[in-house]
Motif scaffolding. Structure first.
Motif, PDB file in Angstrom:
ATOM      1  N   LEU A   1     112.854 -89.209 -48.688  1.00 19.37           N
ATOM      2  CA  LEU A   1     113.099 -90.393 -48.280  1.00 19.37           C
ATOM      3  C   LEU A   1     112.583 -91.697 -48.728  1.00 19.37           C
ATOM      4  O   LEU A   1     111.171 -91.517 -48.238  1.00 19.37           O
ATOM      5  CB  LEU A   1     112.775 -90.321 -46.514  1.00 19.37           C
ATOM      6  CG  LEU A   1     114.327 -89.506 -45.864  1.00 19.37           C
ATOM      7  CD1 LEU A   1     113.265 -89.135 -44.174  1.00 19.37           C
ATOM      8  CD2 LEU A   1     115.484 -89.582 -46.291  1.00 19.37           C
ATOM      9  N   ALA A   2     113.204 -92.702 -49.149  1.00 20.06           N
ATOM     10  CA  ALA A   2     112.405 -93.416 -49.737  1.00 20.06           C
ATOM     11  C   ALA A   2     112.649 -94.929 -49.294  1.00 20.06           C
ATOM     12  O   ALA A   2     112.989 -95.685 -49.688  1.00 20.06           O
ATOM     13  CB  ALA A   2     112.478 -94.178 -51.708  1.00 20.06           C
ATOM     14  N   LEU A   3     112.537 -95.371 -47.885  1.00 21.72           N
ATOM     15  CA  LEU A   3     112.800 -96.000 -47.230  1.00 21.72           C
ATOM     16  C   LEU A   3     111.562 -97.032 -46.582  1.00 21.72           C
ATOM     17  O   LEU A   3     110.577 -96.746 -46.950  1.00 21.72           O
ATOM     18  CB  LEU A   3     112.835 -95.745 -45.545  1.00 21.72           C
ATOM     19  CG  LEU A   3     114.440 -94.712 -45.257  1.00 21.72           C
ATOM     20  CD1 LEU A   3     115.041 -94.527 -44.490  1.00 21.72           C
ATOM     21  CD2 LEU A   3     115.603 -95.633 -46.434  1.00 21.72           C
ATOM     22  N   ASN A   4     111.427 -98.025 -46.606  1.00 18.36           N
ATOM     23  CA  ASN A   4     110.361 -98.548 -46.329  1.00 18.36           C
ATOM     24  C   ASN A   4     110.283 -98.745 -45.571  1.00 18.36           C
ATOM     25  O   ASN A   4     110.468 -98.387 -44.211  1.00 18.36           O
ATOM     26  CB  ASN A   4     111.544-100.977 -45.936  1.00 18.36           C
ATOM     27  CG  ASN A   4     111.830-101.159 -46.959  1.00 18.36           C
ATOM     28  OD1 ASN A   4     111.424-101.358 -48.486  1.00 18.36           O
ATOM     29  ND2 ASN A   4     112.434-101.974 -47.322  1.00 18.36           N
ATOM     30  N   ALA A   5     108.776 -99.043 -45.966  1.00 19.59           N
ATOM     31  CA  ALA A   5     107.706 -98.423 -44.624  1.00 19.59           C
ATOM     32  C   ALA A   5     107.122 -99.795 -43.387  1.00 19.59           C
ATOM     33  O   ALA A   5     106.038-100.462 -42.759  1.00 19.59           O
ATOM     34  CB  ALA A   5     106.387 -98.440 -44.846  1.00 19.59           C
ATOM     35  N   THR A   6     108.302 -99.985 -42.949  1.00 22.22           N
ATOM     36  CA  THR A   6     108.879-100.923 -42.038  1.00 22.22           C
ATOM     37  C   THR A   6     109.357-100.005 -40.435  1.00 22.22           C
ATOM     38  O   THR A   6     109.440 -98.911 -40.541  1.00 22.22           O
ATOM     39  CB  THR A   6     109.967-101.785 -41.519  1.00 22.22           C
ATOM     40  OG1 THR A   6     111.454-100.884 -42.060  1.00 22.22           O
ATOM     41  CG2 THR A   6     109.906-102.702 -42.992  1.00 22.22           C
ATOM     42  N   VAL A   7     109.782-100.616 -39.031  1.00 21.02           N
ATOM     43  CA  VAL A   7     109.227 -99.881 -37.997  1.00 21.02           C
ATOM     44  C   VAL A   7     111.047 -99.331 -38.105  1.00 21.02           C
ATOM     45  O   VAL A   7     110.848 -98.169 -37.702  1.00 21.02           O
ATOM     46  CB  VAL A   7     109.270-101.096 -37.021  1.00 21.02           C
ATOM     47  CG1 VAL A   7     110.215 -99.561 -34.797  1.00 21.02           C
ATOM     48  CG2 VAL A   7     108.109-101.347 -37.122  1.00 21.02           C
ATOM     49  N   ASP A   8     111.669 -99.830 -38.268  1.00 19.22           N
ATOM     50  CA  ASP A   8     113.228 -99.499 -38.937  1.00 19.22           C
ATOM     51  C   ASP A   8     113.363 -98.785 -39.779  1.00 19.22           C
ATOM     52  O   ASP A   8     113.625 -97.760 -39.293  1.00 19.22           O
ATOM     53  CB  ASP A   8     114.188-100.783 -38.951  1.00 19.22           C
ATOM     54  CG  ASP A   8     114.060-101.957 -37.795  1.00 19.22           C
ATOM     55  OD1 ASP A   8     113.879-100.695 -36.398  1.00 19.22           O
ATOM     56  OD2 ASP A   8     115.427-102.734 -37.401  1.00 19.22           O
ATOM     57  N   GLY A   9     112.485 -99.137 -40.643  1.00 14.31           N
ATOM     58  CA  GLY A   9     112.306 -97.484 -41.895  1.00 14.31           C
ATOM     59  C   GLY A   9     112.196 -96.105 -41.580  1.00 14.31           C
ATOM     60  O   GLY A   9     112.882 -95.491 -41.871  1.00 14.31           O
ATOM     61  N   GLN A  10     110.637 -96.598 -41.054  1.00 17.37           N
ATOM     62  CA  GLN A  10     110.327 -95.133 -39.938  1.00 17.37           C
ATOM     63  C   GLN A  10     111.273 -94.445 -38.981  1.00 17.37           C
ATOM     64  O   GLN A  10     111.472 -93.616 -39.436  1.00 17.37           O
ATOM     65  CB  GLN A  10     108.814 -95.038 -40.010  1.00 17.37           C
ATOM     66  CG  GLN A  10     108.413 -95.621 -41.027  1.00 17.37           C
ATOM     67  CD  GLN A  10     107.879 -94.949 -42.489  1.00 17.37           C
ATOM     68  OE1 GLN A  10     107.503 -93.381 -42.230  1.00 17.37           O
ATOM     69  NE2 GLN A  10     108.566 -95.563 -42.755  1.00 17.37           N
ATOM     70  N   THR A  11     111.597 -95.394 -38.311  1.00 15.48           N
ATOM     71  CA  THR A  11     112.704 -94.950 -37.514  1.00 15.48           C
ATOM     72  C   THR A  11     114.541 -94.344 -37.924  1.00 15.48           C
ATOM     73  O   THR A  11     113.764 -92.916 -37.582  1.00 15.48           O
ATOM     74  CB  THR A  11     113.329 -96.053 -36.699  1.00 15.48           C
ATOM     75  OG1 THR A  11     112.176 -96.428 -35.643  1.00 15.48           O
ATOM     76  CG2 THR A  11     114.266 -95.171 -35.606  1.00 15.48           C
ATOM     77  N   THR A  12     114.660 -95.097 -38.859  1.00 15.82           N
ATOM     78  CA  THR A  12     115.169 -94.172 -39.467  1.00 15.82           C
ATOM     79  C   THR A  12     114.937 -93.160 -40.248  1.00 15.82           C
ATOM     80  O   THR A  12     115.742 -92.211 -40.152  1.00 15.82           O
ATOM     81  CB  THR A  12     116.339 -94.854 -40.844  1.00 15.82           C
ATOM     82  OG1 THR A  12     116.165 -96.389 -40.083  1.00 15.82           O
ATOM     83  CG2 THR A  12     117.172 -94.694 -41.027  1.00 15.82           C
ATOM     84  N   ALA A  13     114.025 -92.469 -40.952  1.00 13.84           N
ATOM     85  CA  ALA A  13     113.353 -91.714 -41.634  1.00 13.84           C
ATOM     86  C   ALA A  13     113.231 -90.684 -40.881  1.00 13.84           C
ATOM     87  O   ALA A  13     114.168 -89.260 -41.440  1.00 13.84           O
ATOM     88  CB  ALA A  13     112.527 -92.402 -42.642  1.00 13.84           C
ATOM     89  N   HIS A  14     112.734 -90.935 -39.546  1.00 17.29           N
ATOM     90  CA  HIS A  14     112.950 -89.269 -38.566  1.00 17.29           C
ATOM     91  C   HIS A  14     113.596 -88.874 -38.016  1.00 17.29           C
ATOM     92  O   HIS A  14     114.254 -87.734 -38.069  1.00 17.29           O
ATOM     93  CB  HIS A  14     112.358 -89.945 -37.321  1.00 17.29           C
ATOM     94  CG  HIS A  14     110.045 -90.475 -37.650  1.00 17.29           C
ATOM     95  ND1 HIS A  14     109.554 -89.190 -37.935  1.00 17.29           N
ATOM     96  CD2 HIS A  14     109.957 -91.006 -37.477  1.00 17.29           C
ATOM     97  CE1 HIS A  14     107.859 -89.734 -38.627  1.00 17.29           C
ATOM     98  NE2 HIS A  14     108.483 -90.965 -38.309  1.00 17.29           N
TER      99      HIS A  14
END
Length: 197
Positions: free
Chosen positions: A141-154
């Motif tokens: 998971l190489a998603l941005n360290a934003t709230v939406d990015g972390q929500t998507t990763a989880h």
């Protein structure tokens, strides 16, 4: 005196590009016109060619000139690893670094309750299909360290079937970074992701 309607249209179109407002677009258009033979005509031809040939890869969402991009078509990239990114620009950044030899999956955004973006609005169902059909062993998971990015990763991590490893990029102090110039979140992430020296 105002520019001709054709030039005004070009300025208006250019001002819609990211990072260009009306003044920057006007300067760019004037520069293109002054360098017509060297810049404007070749740029127009390149834009026409890309407009006619560019398309999204049906497999991963990358931008290329065929239905399946070169990365997905390369047999040597079938390593059992899929790196999940938010946008094509992120994929291109990873490729520019030259450190990943597997395949990618472009989500096309992140989950966002505020913007009413759910899993079906992104390429998450396609990702899950690929995990099953491509014998994937690891999802990075190489998603941005934003709230939406972390929500998507989880969310993605919860959907990945058992037996498939889910990892994420380390986050923290960049090479050449000085602690005094970093924000609190970056310092905290770096401390949590520490490793044995």
């Amino acid at each position: 005196m105002k520019p001709s309607p054709e030039i005004e249209t070009l300025i208006d179109m250019m001002s819609k590009l990211p990072g260009l407002g009306p003044r920057s677009a006007r300067r760019a258009v004037l520069h293109l016109i002054k360098k017509r033979a060297v810049l404007l005509t070749p740029l127009a031809e390149a834009m026409r060619a890309v407009g006619e040939t560019a398309r999204e890869c049906l497999n991963c969402g990358n931008i290329g000139t065929g239905d399946i991009c070169e990365i997905c078509a390369a047999e040597k990239r079938a390593t059992g690893e899929i790196c999940v990114v938010e946008d094509v620009a992120d994929l291109w950044a990873m490729e520019r670094a030259g450190v990943f030899g597997g395949r990618y999956h472009v989500l096309g955004g992140t989950l966002s309750a505020l913007d009413a973006v759910g899993p079906e609005d992104l390429r998450i169902p396609r990702l899950l299909d690929r995990i099953a059909s491509e014998s994937v062993r690891e999802v990075i998971l190489a998603l941005n360290a934003t709230v939406d990015g972390q929500t998507t990763a989880h969310y993605i991590a919860e959907q990945v079937p058992d037996g498939v490893s889910v990892t994420s990029l380390a986050q923290g102090v960049p090479i050449g970074g000085e602690l005094d110039y970093l924000d609190d979140g970056t310092i905290g992430a770096a401390l949590k992701a520490r490793k044995t020296f």
